[in-house]
Design a protein around this motif. Structure first.
Motif, PDB file in Angstrom:
ATOM      1  N   ARG A  22       0.843  -1.080  -0.089  1.00  0.00           N
ATOM      2  CA  ARG A  22      -0.112  -0.060  -0.047  1.00  0.00           C
ATOM      3  C   ARG A  22       0.847   1.169  -0.030  1.00  0.00           C
ATOM      4  O   ARG A  22       0.597   2.227  -0.816  1.00  0.00           O
ATOM      5  CB  ARG A  22      -0.915   0.073   1.086  1.00  0.00           C
ATOM      6  N   ARG A  23       1.892   1.256   0.756  1.00  0.00           N
ATOM      7  CA  ARG A  23       2.712   2.414   0.838  1.00  0.00           C
ATOM      8  C   ARG A  23       3.417   2.602  -0.523  1.00  0.00           C
ATOM      9  O   ARG A  23       3.353   3.992  -1.089  1.00  0.00           O
ATOM     10  CB  ARG A  23       3.862   2.197   1.961  1.00  0.00           C
ATOM     11  N   TYR A  24       3.945   1.518  -1.297  1.00  0.00           N
ATOM     12  CA  TYR A  24       4.644   1.883  -2.368  1.00  0.00           C
ATOM     13  C   TYR A  24       3.725   2.182  -3.298  1.00  0.00           C
ATOM     14  O   TYR A  24       3.992   3.327  -4.375  1.00  0.00           O
ATOM     15  CB  TYR A  24       5.379   0.539  -2.890  1.00  0.00           C
ATOM     16  N   ALA A  25       2.230   1.718  -3.492  1.00  0.00           N
ATOM     17  CA  ALA A  25       1.421   1.997  -4.469  1.00  0.00           C
ATOM     18  C   ALA A  25       0.823   3.444  -4.265  1.00  0.00           C
ATOM     19  O   ALA A  25       0.848   4.155  -5.274  1.00  0.00           O
ATOM     20  CB  ALA A  25       0.111   1.091  -4.376  1.00  0.00           C
ATOM     21  N   ARG A  26       0.888   3.978  -3.131  1.00  0.00           N
ATOM     22  CA  ARG A  26       0.377   5.319  -3.026  1.00  0.00           C
ATOM     23  C   ARG A  26       1.489   6.282  -3.418  1.00  0.00           C
ATOM     24  O   ARG A  26       1.326   7.377  -3.780  1.00  0.00           O
ATOM     25  CB  ARG A  26      -0.059   5.481  -1.423  1.00  0.00           C
ATOM     26  N   ASP A  37      -6.745   0.071  -5.469  1.00  0.00           N
ATOM     27  CA  ASP A  37      -7.207  -0.752  -6.398  1.00  0.00           C
ATOM     28  C   ASP A  37      -6.039  -1.628  -6.804  1.00  0.00           C
ATOM     29  O   ASP A  37      -6.286  -2.752  -7.225  1.00  0.00           O
ATOM     30  CB  ASP A  37      -7.838   0.093  -7.378  1.00  0.00           C
ATOM     31  N   LEU A  38      -4.748  -1.023  -7.063  1.00  0.00           N
ATOM     32  CA  LEU A  38      -3.460  -1.787  -7.584  1.00  0.00           C
ATOM     33  C   LEU A  38      -3.353  -2.734  -6.590  1.00  0.00           C
ATOM     34  O   LEU A  38      -2.852  -4.019  -6.753  1.00  0.00           O
ATOM     35  CB  LEU A  38      -2.441  -0.457  -7.712  1.00  0.00           C
ATOM     36  N   VAL A  39      -3.338  -2.178  -5.091  1.00  0.00           N
ATOM     37  CA  VAL A  39      -2.771  -3.407  -3.889  1.00  0.00           C
ATOM     38  C   VAL A  39      -3.998  -4.651  -4.034  1.00  0.00           C
ATOM     39  O   VAL A  39      -3.410  -5.683  -4.012  1.00  0.00           O
ATOM     40  CB  VAL A  39      -2.971  -2.872  -2.723  1.00  0.00           C
ATOM     41  N   LEU A 125      11.832   4.879  -4.609  1.00  0.00           N
ATOM     42  CA  LEU A 125      10.838   4.619  -3.741  1.00  0.00           C
ATOM     43  C   LEU A 125      11.398   3.131  -3.080  1.00  0.00           C
ATOM     44  O   LEU A 125      11.442   2.648  -2.151  1.00  0.00           O
ATOM     45  CB  LEU A 125       9.287   4.434  -4.210  1.00  0.00           C
ATOM     46  N   MET A 126      11.500   2.100  -4.114  1.00  0.00           N
ATOM     47  CA  MET A 126      11.798   0.900  -3.772  1.00  0.00           C
ATOM     48  C   MET A 126      13.063   0.526  -2.743  1.00  0.00           C
ATOM     49  O   MET A 126      13.065  -0.082  -1.906  1.00  0.00           O
ATOM     50  CB  MET A 126      11.854  -0.265  -4.880  1.00  0.00           C
TER      51      MET A 126
END
Length: 175
Positions: A22-26, A37-39, A125-126
Motif C-alpha cells: 500500500r505504501r509503495y502503491a500510494r 485498487d492496485l494493491v 521508492l523501492m
C-alpha cells in the motif's frame, strides 16, 4: 487439513505485505483510491498464482514484481490515464484537499518526487522507502543491476538539485 493450514499460513504471509504494498502503491500513483485498487489487484493476482511462489524465495520481492507488472500494464492499456498521471506528476495536488494536516517537509518531498520520471521514482521508492536491495529491485523491474544503480543515482541527483533550487537553505554540508 494440511492444505487448509497451508493456505491459512500463506494468507498470513500475504497480509504481512499489505502495508508495504500500500505504501509503495500510494507513493507511485499519488492517489489513495487508485493505489488501493492496485494493491487489491496485486493481492488477487498473487493469491491466484500462489502455486508459483517458491517458499524459500523473497515473498515481498515476488509481490512487488506482480504489482510493478500490473502498474506497467495499467499504463500501457490506458493512454489517456498515462497522460493524466504525467500531468499530475508535474502539478502536485493541493495538500489541503486531503483534509489531513501535512508537514511542509512531506509536502515538499511529494513535490520533489513528482518531478522525477516514473522509472527513477520507482527505483528511488523501492530502495529508499521499501529498503529493497538493488538486486531485488532489478528482479522486480526485470532490468539488469546497472540500470537500477544509474536510475537511483539520477533520481538522487535530481532530488538534490530540486531541493537546492526550492529550498537553498535547507541543504547544508555536515563535516
Amino acid at each position: 487439513m494440511g492444505v487448509i493450514m497451508g493456505k491459512a499460513h500463506l494468507r498470513a504471509l500475504f497480509e504481512e505485505q499489505i502495508p508495504r504494498l500500500r505504501r509503495y502503491a500510494r507513493a507511485l500513483l499519488r492517489d489513495s483510491e487508485d493505489a488501493d485498487d492496485l494493491v487489491q489487484d496485486c493481492l488477487e493476482r498473487a493469491w491466484s498464482r500462489s502455486h508459483r511462489w517458491k517458499p524459500d524465495s523473497d515473498l515481498r520481492a515476488w509481490m512487488f514484481t506482480i504489482m510493478h507488472n500490473l502498474y506497467v500494464n495499467m499504463i500501457r492499456r490506458n493512454e489517456k490515464r498515462q497522460t493524466m498521471a504525467l500531468d499530475d506528476m508535474r502539478d502536485p495536488p493541493d495538500p489541503t484537499l486531503s483534509g489531513q494536516e501535512r508537514s511542509d517537509g512531506l509536502c515538499d518531498l511529494e513535490k520533489g518526487l513528482a518531478t522525477l520520471p516514473a522509472e527513477q521514482r520507482e527505483v528511488l521508492l523501492m530502495v529508499c522507502l521499501e529498503d529493497l536491495s538493488y538486486q531485488q529491485v532489478a528482479g522486480i523491474l526485470g532490468v539488469p543491476l546497472g540500470p537500477v544503480m544509474s536510475r537511483l543515482h539520477r533520481a538522487r541527483e535530481r532530488m538534490r538539485r530540486w531541493m537546492k533550487e526550492e529550498h537553498p537553505t535547507a541543504l547544508r554540508r555536515v563535516k
